[in-house]
Design a protein around this motif. Structure first.
Motif, PDB file in Angstrom:
ATOM      1  N   VAL A  85       0.855  -1.187   0.000  1.00 33.79           N
ATOM      2  CA  VAL A  85       0.000   0.000   0.000  1.00 33.79           C
ATOM      3  C   VAL A  85       0.891   1.238   0.000  1.00 33.79           C
ATOM      4  CG1 VAL A  85      -1.896  -1.144   1.222  1.00 33.79           C
ATOM      5  CG2 VAL A  85      -0.119   0.054   2.518  1.00 33.79           C
ATOM      6  N   GLU A  86       0.290   2.356  -0.356  1.00 37.15           N
ATOM      7  CA  GLU A  86       1.003   3.640  -0.291  1.00 37.15           C
ATOM      8  C   GLU A  86       0.562   4.357   0.978  1.00 37.15           C
ATOM      9  OE1 GLU A  86       1.024   5.865  -3.903  1.00 37.15           O
ATOM     10  OE2 GLU A  86       1.358   7.778  -2.868  1.00 37.15           O
ATOM     11  N   TYR A  87       1.538   4.738   1.768  1.00 36.17           N
ATOM     12  CA  TYR A  87       1.219   5.291   3.092  1.00 36.17           C
ATOM     13  C   TYR A  87       0.787   6.749   2.987  1.00 36.17           C
ATOM     14  CZ  TYR A  87       1.806   6.771   7.956  1.00 36.17           C
ATOM     15  OH  TYR A  87       1.588   7.279   9.220  1.00 36.17           O
ATOM     16  N   HIS A  88      -0.330   7.065   3.637  1.00 35.47           N
ATOM     17  CA  HIS A  88      -0.785   8.444   3.781  1.00 35.47           C
ATOM     18  C   HIS A  88      -1.342   8.550   5.199  1.00 35.47           C
ATOM     19  CE1 HIS A  88      -0.293   9.453  -0.457  1.00 35.47           C
ATOM     20  NE2 HIS A  88      -0.871   8.298  -0.761  1.00 35.47           N
ATOM     21  N   GLY A  89      -0.475   8.870   6.120  1.00 34.15           N
ATOM     22  CA  GLY A  89      -0.901   8.910   7.518  1.00 34.15           C
ATOM     23  C   GLY A  89      -0.297  10.072   8.259  1.00 34.15           C
ATOM     24  N   SER A  90      -0.295   9.957   9.563  1.00 38.44           N
ATOM     25  CA  SER A  90       0.143  11.060  10.413  1.00 38.44           C
ATOM     26  C   SER A  90       1.652  11.244  10.417  1.00 38.44           C
ATOM     27  CB  SER A  90      -0.335  10.814  11.854  1.00 38.44           C
ATOM     28  OG  SER A  90      -1.735  10.733  11.894  1.00 38.44           O
ATOM     29  N   TYR A  91       2.400  10.199  10.111  1.00 43.88           N
ATOM     30  CA  TYR A  91       3.857  10.319  10.149  1.00 43.88           C
ATOM     31  C   TYR A  91       4.348  10.822   8.788  1.00 43.88           C
ATOM     32  CZ  TYR A  91       8.661   9.234  11.382  1.00 43.88           C
ATOM     33  OH  TYR A  91      10.007   9.329  11.661  1.00 43.88           O
ATOM     34  N   ALA A  92       4.543  12.139   8.692  1.00 43.33           N
ATOM     35  CA  ALA A  92       4.821  12.804   7.413  1.00 43.33           C
ATOM     36  C   ALA A  92       6.032  12.255   6.658  1.00 43.33           C
ATOM     37  CB  ALA A  92       4.980  14.305   7.651  1.00 43.33           C
ATOM     38  N   THR A 106       1.160  -0.689  11.710  1.00 46.05           N
ATOM     39  CA  THR A 106       2.001  -0.457  12.891  1.00 46.05           C
ATOM     40  C   THR A 106       2.247   1.036  13.082  1.00 46.05           C
ATOM     41  OG1 THR A 106       3.094  -2.575  12.497  1.00 46.05           O
ATOM     42  CG2 THR A 106       4.173  -1.072  14.016  1.00 46.05           C
ATOM     43  N   LEU A 107       2.465   1.760  11.956  1.00 45.08           N
ATOM     44  CA  LEU A 107       2.597   3.218  12.065  1.00 45.08           C
ATOM     45  C   LEU A 107       1.303   3.837  12.574  1.00 45.08           C
ATOM     46  CD1 LEU A 107       4.559   4.136   8.792  1.00 45.08           C
ATOM     47  CD2 LEU A 107       5.437   4.034  11.137  1.00 45.08           C
ATOM     48  N   ASP A 108       0.170   3.339  12.087  1.00 45.41           N
ATOM     49  CA  ASP A 108      -1.119   3.866  12.559  1.00 45.41           C
ATOM     50  C   ASP A 108      -1.293   3.629  14.062  1.00 45.41           C
ATOM     51  OD1 ASP A 108      -1.702   4.719  10.039  1.00 45.41           O
ATOM     52  OD2 ASP A 108      -2.933   2.971   9.508  1.00 45.41           O
ATOM     53  N   ILE A 109      -0.917   2.424  14.511  1.00 42.26           N
ATOM     54  CA  ILE A 109      -1.014   2.139  15.945  1.00 42.26           C
ATOM     55  C   ILE A 109      -0.139   3.105  16.737  1.00 42.26           C
ATOM     56  CG2 ILE A 109      -0.396   0.445  17.729  1.00 42.26           C
ATOM     57  CD1 ILE A 109      -1.213  -1.745  15.734  1.00 42.26           C
ATOM     58  N   SER A 110       1.019   3.432  16.185  1.00 40.79           N
ATOM     59  CA  SER A 110       1.964   4.276  16.905  1.00 40.79           C
ATOM     60  C   SER A 110       1.562   5.744  16.902  1.00 40.79           C
ATOM     61  CB  SER A 110       3.366   4.123  16.291  1.00 40.79           C
ATOM     62  OG  SER A 110       3.790   2.776  16.336  1.00 40.79           O
ATOM     63  N   PHE A 111       0.896   6.212  15.817  1.00 40.12           N
ATOM     64  CA  PHE A 111       0.676   7.654  15.691  1.00 40.12           C
ATOM     65  C   PHE A 111      -0.796   8.067  15.603  1.00 40.12           C
ATOM     66  CE2 PHE A 111       4.917   6.928  13.812  1.00 40.12           C
ATOM     67  CZ  PHE A 111       5.667   7.682  14.710  1.00 40.12           C
ATOM     68  N   GLU A 112      -1.703   7.144  15.356  1.00 42.50           N
ATOM     69  CA  GLU A 112      -3.092   7.539  15.172  1.00 42.50           C
ATOM     70  C   GLU A 112      -4.044   6.898  16.180  1.00 42.50           C
ATOM     71  OE1 GLU A 112      -4.475   7.302  11.185  1.00 42.50           O
ATOM     72  OE2 GLU A 112      -2.656   8.169  10.341  1.00 42.50           O
ATOM     73  N   ASP A 178       9.244  -4.012   9.550  1.00 46.82           N
ATOM     74  CA  ASP A 178      10.150  -2.886   9.327  1.00 46.82           C
ATOM     75  C   ASP A 178      11.512  -3.424   8.929  1.00 46.82           C
ATOM     76  OD1 ASP A 178      10.374  -3.954  11.953  1.00 46.82           O
ATOM     77  OD2 ASP A 178      11.693  -2.283  12.457  1.00 46.82           O
ATOM     78  N   LEU A 179      12.448  -2.515   8.712  1.00 50.40           N
ATOM     79  CA  LEU A 179      13.750  -2.951   8.197  1.00 50.40           C
ATOM     80  C   LEU A 179      14.470  -3.866   9.179  1.00 50.40           C
ATOM     81  CD1 LEU A 179      15.667  -2.731   5.848  1.00 50.40           C
ATOM     82  CD2 LEU A 179      16.673  -0.703   6.898  1.00 50.40           C
ATOM     83  N   LEU A 180      14.378  -3.565  10.478  1.00 54.08           N
ATOM     84  CA  LEU A 180      15.053  -4.401  11.467  1.00 54.08           C
ATOM     85  C   LEU A 180      14.469  -5.807  11.498  1.00 54.08           C
ATOM     86  CD1 LEU A 180      15.497  -1.963  14.489  1.00 54.08           C
ATOM     87  CD2 LEU A 180      17.261  -2.863  12.972  1.00 54.08           C
ATOM     88  N   SER A 181      13.146  -5.894  11.570  1.00 53.65           N
ATOM     89  CA  SER A 181      12.528  -7.218  11.655  1.00 53.65           C
ATOM     90  C   SER A 181      12.742  -7.995  10.360  1.00 53.65           C
ATOM     91  CB  SER A 181      11.032  -7.080  11.945  1.00 53.65           C
ATOM     92  OG  SER A 181      10.359  -6.460  10.872  1.00 53.65           O
ATOM     93  N   ILE A 294      11.332   1.809  22.725  1.00 54.20           N
ATOM     94  CA  ILE A 294      12.002   0.605  22.236  1.00 54.20           C
ATOM     95  C   ILE A 294      11.367   0.207  20.911  1.00 54.20           C
ATOM     96  CG2 ILE A 294      10.465  -0.990  23.476  1.00 54.20           C
ATOM     97  CD1 ILE A 294      12.892  -2.777  23.929  1.00 54.20           C
ATOM     98  N   ASN A 295      12.215  -0.264  20.005  1.00 50.44           N
ATOM     99  CA  ASN A 295      11.758  -0.708  18.690  1.00 50.44           C
ATOM    100  C   ASN A 295      10.920   0.369  18.001  1.00 50.44           C
ATOM    101  OD1 ASN A 295      11.524  -2.445  16.546  1.00 50.44           O
ATOM    102  ND2 ASN A 295       9.760  -3.552  17.378  1.00 50.44           N
ATOM    103  N   GLY A 296      11.543   1.532  17.788  1.00 46.75           N
ATOM    104  CA  GLY A 296      10.875   2.579  17.014  1.00 46.75           C
ATOM    105  C   GLY A 296      10.860   2.221  15.541  1.00 46.75           C
ATOM    106  N   VAL A 297       9.779   1.634  15.101  1.00 44.65           N
ATOM    107  CA  VAL A 297       9.731   1.077  13.740  1.00 44.65           C
ATOM    108  C   VAL A 297       9.784   2.166  12.685  1.00 44.65           C
ATOM    109  CG1 VAL A 297       8.484  -0.991  14.459  1.00 44.65           C
ATOM    110  CG2 VAL A 297       7.217   1.051  13.813  1.00 44.65           C
ATOM    111  N   TRP A 298       9.527   3.408  13.050  1.00 48.03           N
ATOM    112  CA  TRP A 298       9.511   4.495  12.094  1.00 48.03           C
ATOM    113  C   TRP A 298      10.909   5.032  11.787  1.00 48.03           C
ATOM    114  CZ3 TRP A 298       7.474   4.396  16.987  1.00 48.03           C
ATOM    115  CH2 TRP A 298       8.187   5.091  17.969  1.00 48.03           C
TER     116      TRP A 298
END
Length: 551
Positions: A85-92, A106-112, A178-181, A294-298
């Protein structure tokens, strides 16, 4: 012929108390169907001992409850899909980037999602504390000999919980995609492919096709939220049932025997303390989660197979597996048929389970050495089992060397050292350090045993120096009280095993197998003159205290 009983036909006698309160009637109704009263009557007064080290197991239990609660919340918002998908969320910074639905959610859980980041952080920290708690709890059980009969099965349950906790952490760590996982999953795929003959089949079975594919996240999700927690919950329940059935171990002291438990009743004292401790554990985890990310996926973005990061480090409990790979030289053999044997991964894959199995089967090994069939409910002081303690500490040093090797790149960068030097130091230490630690720990335990013996026979050193009439200087010793004497002398001491006579009473040669000869040698190492200090006898104590000694 009626099958009704006489009591069923008899009318109920009128109660002199009148109508019972609603709560009592509900309790009677439930008791008549599931036997709650009998169950509570049998267990509410169960005695549990009180000692700070017993809280380690409670921390594990409470962390597990927190994991379940926060995991359910996260499941409401997480999308276990690798569809792009193409991301369009709160994390600019991520807007317009292509990523999997798993990463986007996961970004949505973290920021929305309201409270989502805090819950995710609590979930991750609780997972770490859960694994740490199990590890520490197992070490407490190991060093105090609390795994001895009748708790061998419960020890295995605890070990399985530890392994499952690691696997659950691995699958949960991988879900954000994410890249780490993604790097961690790639490492796992490489390890599978290194297995001779069946490696590619295992890889295709797990990933559902070529790496990375689109199935691995949904499959990890099912394992993480359903399969592994379900098994762990069953093991936790079985573990607790066995604790109640066997009764809890307690430490040596006056009035404490193998046949009793000294402590507080389950209700109300222990339940009140446990309830308070649960909220304390939850509060500490919440504070850590709220203040330490911890584990900042962004930070590094979504996983892409063509990208890598040197920041990719596994969680601490899997760091030793990474270290085993880094310790092993990249040796390869090409055998007839064109097959490649990659020893750089094959050997670590063999050592990894070996390190865990060794500590898992130790109780059965010690039982085989001692041939002790008695039940043990008194926890031992580690010093009173020098060889076992030395073995455990040596195993921890073995583990730590592998863990350090797993972070050799980070250590090299942080301290400006050569990564090759660090790797070679770890390679040597992997074989040498456990031996040195075993020897040193055993010596320390024996020294502590000698000190205990001195304290029992001659009392505690007071630091007061007196000069006798004939000129001799002596230090005044203060006798120990009865509680201290009991604590220092309550432990059992095994006698080393002996081989049977060469011939029996009829002159027939006794046959002794190789395994039995080996057991006798090991037993002498454990309990011979070099393996333990004989504890003081009552005769020695009386001789000293009746004035025939030196002090």
């Amino acid at each position: 012929m009626s099958t009704a009983t006489k009591n069923a036909e008899a009318p109920e006698a009128p109660s002199s108390r009148g109508k019972a309160p609603a709560g009592e009637r509900i309790a009677d109704w439930a008791d008549g169907r599931v036997g709650i009263y009998s169950l509570a009557k049998a267990n509410m007064r169960k005695i549990f001992p009180d000692h700070w080290s017993f809280l380690l197991g409670e921390i594990c239990l409470y962390a597990f409850i927190i994991l379940i609660a926060t995991g359910v919340y996260l499941t409401l918002f997480f999308v276990p899909s690798m569809a792009e998908v193409e991301y369009h969320g709160s994390y600019a910074p991520m807007n317009g980037l292509l990523m999997s639905e798993a990463y986007a959610s996961t970004l949505d859980i973290s920021f929305e999602v309201r409270g989502g980041l805090l819950v995710r952080q609590i979930h991750h920290w609780a997972a770490l504390i859960f694994v740490v708690g199990i590890f520490m709890h197992m070490m407490r059980v190991f060093f105090t000999g609390a795994f001895r009969k009748p708790r061998e099965v419960n020890w295995v349950f605890g070990f399985l919980l530890f392994v499952l906790a690691i696997l659950t952490g691995l699958t949960g760590y991988s879900l954000p995609d994410d890249l780490l996982s993604g790097v961690g999953i790639r490492f796992s795929e490489g390890a599978m492919l290194a297995v001779p003959v069946v490696g590619s089949y295992i890889q295709m079975f797990v990933f559902g096709g070529e790496f990375p594919g689109t199935d691995i996240i949904p499959r990890f999700f099912v394992a993480h939220v359903l399969l592994l927690p379900g098994i762990m919950a069953a093991l936790v329940v079985a573990h607790l049932i066995l604790i109640v059935f066997h009764k809890h171990t307690h430490y040596a002291g006056p009035g404490r025997r193998n046949t009793n438990v000294v402590g507080f009743p389950l209700f109300p004292v222990y339940m009140a303390k446990a309830g308070g401790f649960f909220f304390l554990v939850f509060g500490v985890i919440a504070i850590i989660a709220a203040t330490t990310t911890i584990n900042g996926v962004w930070v590094l973005g979504p996983y892409r197979p063509d990208q890598i990061t040197s920041n990719a480090q596994p969680d601490w409990y899997l760091g030793f597996s990474e270290g085993l790979v880094r310790l092993m030289p990249g040796w390869e053999w090409v055998i007839p048929g064109g097959y490649t044997l990659n020893f750089g991964l094959l050997v670590p894959l063999a050592v990894f389970p070996l390190m865990l199995i060794i500590i898992a089967v130790y109780p059965f090994f010690e039982s085989w050495v001692t041939k002790d069939r008695r039940e043990h409910h008194i926890a031992e002081r580690p010093r009173n089992a020098p060889t076992r303690t030395a073995f455990g500490v040596a195993w921890i040093s073995w583990y730590l060397v592998a863990l350090v090797a797993g972070g050799n790149d980070v250590i090299a960068l942080k301290f400006g050292l050569s990564i090759n030097t660090i790797t070679w130091v770890c390679r040597v230490a992997f074989f040498v350090l456990p031996v040195l630690v075993f020897w040193a720990t055993r010596r320390v335990c024996l020294g502590l045993q000698r000190r205990d013996k001195e304290k029992v026979l001659h009392g505690r050193e007071t630091g007061v120096i007196k000069r006798l009439p004939h000129g001799e200087f002596i230090e005044v010793h203060e006798p120990l009280d009865r509680e201290q004497l009991h604590t220092l002398t309550a432990h059992d001491q095994y006698k080393p095993a002996e081989l049977p006579p060469a011939t029996d009473e009829n002159g027939v040669r006794n046959k002794v197998g190789v395994i039995e000869r080996m057991r006798v040698k090991v037993s002498r190492g454990y309990f011979g003159e070099s393996g333990q200090v004989t504890k003081p006898t009552a005769e020695e104590y009386r001789e000293i205290t009746e004035g025939h000694g030196h002090h």
